[in-house]
Design a protein around this motif. Structure first.
Motif, mmCIF file in Angstrom:
data_model
loop_
_atom_site.group_PDB
_atom_site.id
_atom_site.type_symbol
_atom_site.label_atom_id
_atom_site.label_comp_id
_atom_site.label_asym_id
_atom_site.label_seq_id
_atom_site.Cartn_x
_atom_site.Cartn_y
_atom_site.Cartn_z
ATOM 1 N N PRO A 162 0.783 -0.944 0.091
ATOM 2 C CA PRO A 162 -0.021 -0.132 0.050
ATOM 3 C C PRO A 162 0.860 1.316 -0.003
ATOM 4 O O PRO A 162 1.840 1.261 0.759
ATOM 5 N N THR A 163 0.512 2.292 -0.865
ATOM 6 C CA THR A 163 1.270 3.590 -0.947
ATOM 7 C C THR A 163 0.238 4.743 -0.654
ATOM 8 O O THR A 163 -0.716 4.860 -1.307
ATOM 9 N N TYR A 164 0.908 5.794 0.078
ATOM 10 C CA TYR A 164 0.382 7.123 0.154
ATOM 11 C C TYR A 164 1.690 7.759 0.231
ATOM 12 O O TYR A 164 2.178 7.868 1.196
ATOM 13 N N ASN A 165 1.886 8.746 -0.613
ATOM 14 C CA ASN A 165 2.881 9.449 -0.733
ATOM 15 C C ASN A 165 4.318 8.858 -0.684
ATOM 16 O O ASN A 165 5.114 9.085 0.539
ATOM 17 N N GLU A 166 4.568 7.943 -1.216
ATOM 18 C CA GLU A 166 5.960 6.901 -1.087
ATOM 19 C C GLU A 166 6.813 7.154 -2.140
ATOM 20 O O GLU A 166 7.331 6.061 -2.688
ATOM 21 N N ARG A 167 6.836 8.456 -3.003
ATOM 22 C CA ARG A 167 7.590 8.542 -3.999
ATOM 23 C C ARG A 167 9.051 8.002 -4.050
ATOM 24 O O ARG A 167 9.740 7.357 -4.952
ATOM 25 N N GLU A 168 9.910 8.310 -2.926
ATOM 26 C CA GLU A 168 11.218 7.922 -2.806
ATOM 27 C C GLU A 168 11.566 6.590 -2.568
ATOM 28 O O GLU A 168 12.104 6.181 -2.937
ATOM 29 N N LEU A 228 7.569 -14.088 -8.355
ATOM 30 C CA LEU A 228 7.152 -12.934 -7.590
ATOM 31 C C LEU A 228 6.835 -11.751 -8.377
ATOM 32 O O LEU A 228 7.722 -11.318 -9.114
ATOM 33 N N SER A 229 5.688 -11.407 -8.251
ATOM 34 C CA SER A 229 5.411 -10.113 -8.548
ATOM 35 C C SER A 229 4.932 -9.155 -7.568
ATOM 36 O O SER A 229 4.523 -9.663 -6.436
ATOM 37 N N VAL A 230 4.810 -7.665 -8.103
ATOM 38 C CA VAL A 230 4.259 -6.702 -6.961
ATOM 39 C C VAL A 230 3.025 -5.998 -7.386
ATOM 40 O O VAL A 230 2.894 -5.703 -8.439
ATOM 41 N N LEU A 231 2.031 -5.855 -6.373
ATOM 42 C CA LEU A 231 0.900 -5.215 -6.465
ATOM 43 C C LEU A 231 0.995 -3.822 -5.764
ATOM 44 O O LEU A 231 0.911 -4.135 -4.347
ATOM 45 N N VAL A 232 1.281 -2.603 -6.407
ATOM 46 C CA VAL A 232 1.001 -1.428 -5.633
ATOM 47 C C VAL A 232 -0.338 -0.915 -5.366
ATOM 48 O O VAL A 232 -1.234 -0.982 -6.349
ATOM 49 N N VAL A 233 -0.769 -0.514 -4.239
ATOM 50 C CA VAL A 233 -2.196 -0.058 -3.854
ATOM 51 C C VAL A 233 -2.059 1.480 -3.652
ATOM 52 O O VAL A 233 -1.783 1.592 -2.473
ATOM 53 N N ASP A 234 -2.164 2.114 -4.487
ATOM 54 C CA ASP A 234 -2.052 3.687 -4.275
ATOM 55 C C ASP A 234 -3.551 4.331 -4.135
ATOM 56 O O ASP A 234 -4.332 4.274 -4.883
#
Ligand SMILES: Nc1nc2c(ncn2[C@@H]2O[C@H](COP(=O)(O)OP(=O)(O)OP(=O)(O)O)[C@@H](O)[C@H]2O)c(=O)[nH]1
Ligand SMILES: [Mg+2]
Length: 265
Positions: A23-29, A46-52
């Motif tokens: 999960p991301t909220y303001n994680e640009r860096e 392995l894969s990555v699912l970003v939840v923004d």
């Protein structure tokens, strides 16, 4: 985890179809650093699912860029508004199951959860036929950031003791946010029906594991502080976390009778 050597850990990881939900909220860096480390693990499965949640700093668009250049190994779930960590995880885990994952990993974007623990966590999950492997700060070999002052340590361990006491949980790290789930167990605990909006999501699922008669295993991790970005912990989130164990104690949630207890992979 004791007794699991690097080779076994690698092969367990390589055998499973793993989706890491972030999960991301303001994680640009932080996000690109984490994604690079995850994709460097010794498995192509392995894969990555970003939840923004529509981050104002453009993390969602950055995640789309990462997806474009990683050959389908990164995907992005865009949500319109910030609804809290729990809601983001519920949506992301549901999507990961739809993607056909047999192991779903949950971890923060900010580098607090060590990527190096993923192999031993998946190995422990597999070897113990457990529902969930918890990346645990409060078992032998685990710990929190060495730079934490005493009051922060007390708050963290106190919150953990509080939750364990109210709900009678035996897992040592009941507030952990770094976990590897067996997909069948995750279906049983139904993350999409949780009460929690925020961080108490972690406790709620830990409670459901016990209520459903599932087993967890703990793997020691060292939790380190974020080096970039800012915490999203708010007063509302803290109040929810304070009250939630009491709500859960009274809750009538039970695993559906048709739910099957997971067997060996
Ligand atoms: N999508 C989404 N992600 C969130 C939300 N709130 C927090 N997150 C993410 O959840 C993870 C944990 O949040 P943090 O702010 O690091 O919380 P924390 O670890 O308790 O706080 P720090 O120790 O200060 O880092 C991070 O990856 C955040 O970006 C939210 O409302 N929506
Ligand atoms: Mg954090």
């Amino acid at each position: 985890m004791n007794g699991i050597n690097g080779t076994n850990a690698s092969s367990a990881l390589a055998r499973r179809r793993v989706v890491v939900v972030v999960p991301t909220y303001n994680e640009r860096e932080s996000l690109p650093v984490l994604v690079r480390k995850l994709l460097a693990l010794p498995t192509a499965r392995l894969s990555v699912l970003v939840v923004d949640d529509n981050s104002p700093d453009g993390t969602g668009a950055l995640a789309d860029e990462l997806a474009r250049f990683t050959d389908g190994r990164v995907s992005v779930l865009h949500r319109r508004v910030k609804e809290g960590l729990g809601r983001a995880y519920a949506a992301g885990m549901t999507r990961a199951l739809e993607m056909g994952a047999d192991v779903v990993i949950q971890m923060d974007a900010d580098g607090s959860h060590p990527v190096s623990a993923i192999e031993p966590m998946v190995a422990a999950l597999t070897a113990n036929h457990a529902a969930v492997a918890v990346g645990s700060r409060y078992v032998e070999g685990g710990g929190v950031d060495a730079a934490w002052p005493w009051h922060r340590r007390l708050l963290s361990s106190g919150a953990n003791a509080y939750v364990r006491g109210v709900l009678g949980l035996t897992v040592h790290d009941a507030t952990a946010g770094f976990k590897a789930w067996d997909a069948r167990a995750l279906q049983i605990v139904e993350p999409d029906t949780v009460l929690s909006n925020g961080y108490s999501f972690q406790v709620e699922l830990a409670h459901r594991v016990v209520t459903a008669g599932l087993t967890s295993v703990e793997v020691p991790i060292h939790f380190v502080d974020r080096t970039e970005g800012r915490s999203k912990m708010s007063l509302g989130v803290q109040l929810e976390s304070l009250m939630m164990p009491w709500r859960l104690r009274r809750s009538s949630w039970r695993a559906r009778p048709s739910a099957v207890v997971p067997r060996a992979a």
